[in-house]
Design an enzyme around this catalytic site. Structure first.
Site, PDB file in Angstrom:
ATOM      1  N   CYS A   1      -8.503  -5.672  -9.693  1.00 17.32           N
ATOM      2  CA  CYS A   1      -7.938  -4.564 -10.852  1.00 17.32           C
ATOM      3  C   CYS A   1      -7.615  -3.263  -9.848  1.00 17.32           C
ATOM      4  O   CYS A   1      -8.331  -2.650  -9.361  1.00 17.32           O
ATOM      5  CB  CYS A   1      -9.382  -4.015 -11.533  1.00 17.32           C
ATOM      6  SG  CYS A   1      -8.996  -2.997 -12.927  1.00 17.32           S
TER       7      CYS A   1
ATOM      8  N   CYS B   1       0.289   3.090   3.545  1.00 15.84           N
ATOM      9  CA  CYS B   1       0.736   2.692   4.864  1.00 15.84           C
ATOM     10  C   CYS B   1       1.756   1.740   4.891  1.00 15.84           C
ATOM     11  O   CYS B   1       2.069   1.172   5.795  1.00 15.84           O
ATOM     12  CB  CYS B   1      -0.432   2.362   5.644  1.00 15.84           C
ATOM     13  SG  CYS B   1      -1.148   0.726   5.268  1.00 15.84           S
TER      14      CYS B   1
ATOM     15  N   CYS C   1       0.925  -1.336  -0.046  1.00 17.82           N
ATOM     16  CA  CYS C   1      -0.105   0.008  -0.073  1.00 17.82           C
ATOM     17  C   CYS C   1       1.056   1.223  -0.057  1.00 17.82           C
ATOM     18  O   CYS C   1       1.534   1.532   0.896  1.00 17.82           O
ATOM     19  CB  CYS C   1      -0.808  -0.025   1.207  1.00 17.82           C
ATOM     20  SG  CYS C   1      -1.867   1.292   1.374  1.00 17.82           S
TER      21      CYS C   1
ATOM     22  N   CYS D   1      -5.055   1.076   6.256  1.00 14.37           N
ATOM     23  CA  CYS D   1      -5.528   2.535   6.452  1.00 14.37           C
ATOM     24  C   CYS D   1      -6.852   2.790   5.515  1.00 14.37           C
ATOM     25  O   CYS D   1      -6.917   4.055   5.447  1.00 14.37           O
ATOM     26  CB  CYS D   1      -4.146   3.305   5.690  1.00 14.37           C
ATOM     27  SG  CYS D   1      -3.986   3.024   3.856  1.00 14.37           S
TER      28      CYS D   1
ATOM     29  N   CYS E   1      -7.412  -0.838   1.356  1.00 18.09           N
ATOM     30  CA  CYS E   1      -6.389  -1.454   2.371  1.00 18.09           C
ATOM     31  C   CYS E   1      -7.179  -1.753   3.702  1.00 18.09           C
ATOM     32  O   CYS E   1      -7.560  -0.706   3.981  1.00 18.09           O
ATOM     33  CB  CYS E   1      -5.294  -0.400   2.430  1.00 18.09           C
ATOM     34  SG  CYS E   1      -4.024  -0.815   3.691  1.00 18.09           S
TER      35      CYS E   1
HETATM   36 ZN   LIG Z   1      -2.818   0.914   3.663  1.00 21.73          ZN
END
Ligand SMILES: [Zn+2]
Length: 171
Positions: free
Chosen positions: A157, A89, A86, A137, A134
């Site tokens: 995707c 984060c 991510c 976060c 995510c």
């Molecule tokens: Zn994240």
């Protein structure tokens, strides 16, 4: 294909929502997975902090559920062994082992890492889709569709802007 339609509808949404991005974010925050109060993510920042931590383009995807233009992410052509994390984060999200070329112009995977992402139904703009966020976060990553390859049949995707790539060491 679904992702292309999505850009169109997001554009219409942006034009229609005269209130602008802040109104949109507030509305999104209220539809926390499972209903009720806004989700309490492990990693949280104020809007001003997110703007400092992310580039403008990353911010539009991760915090405003934007979609990058297809075939613009260098991660489309990333074929080394490694991990996609991510961009908000740094939580590891996908292994290169599950990446495949979907032909859509967005980095695509058939399976996320364990406990990496959460999904919730996105009914915006007259469509029902599964948004992928995510887990740590709450950043918007993309959508998941059921037209992917074996073994899962799923196609995550993803926006390349929402992720960073780290090559495996010692390979
Ligand atoms: Zn994240």
């Amino acid at each position: 294909m679904a992702c292309n339609r999505r850009i169109f509808f997001r554009l219409i949404g942006a034009l229609t929502l005269a209130g602008g991005a802040s109104t949109w974010r507030t509305a999104r925050a209220a539809q926390a997975p499972g209903g009720g109060a806004a989700a309490a993510y492990e990693v949280t920042h104020s809007d001003a902090e997110w703007r400092k931590l992310l580039t403008d383009a990353q911010y539009r995807v991760l915090r405003e559920a934007g979609t990058e233009r297809p075939f613009t992410s260098p991660l489309n052509d990333e074929h080394r062994a490694g991990t996609f994390a991510c961009a908000g984060c740094k939580l590891p999200l996908f292994s290169s082992k599950t990446k495949f070329d979907s032909g859509t112009g967005w980095p695509s995977f058939w399976q996320p890492l364990d406990h990496a992402v959460i999904t919730h139904t996105d009914k915006s703009f007259g469509m029902t889709r599964d948004e992928v966020l995510c887990r740590r976060c709450g950043g918007h990553l993309g959508h998941v569709f059921d037209d992917g390859p074996k073994p899962t049949g799923l196609r995550y995707c993803m926006n390349g802007l929402a992720m960073t790539f780290t090559p495996a060491t010692g390979a």
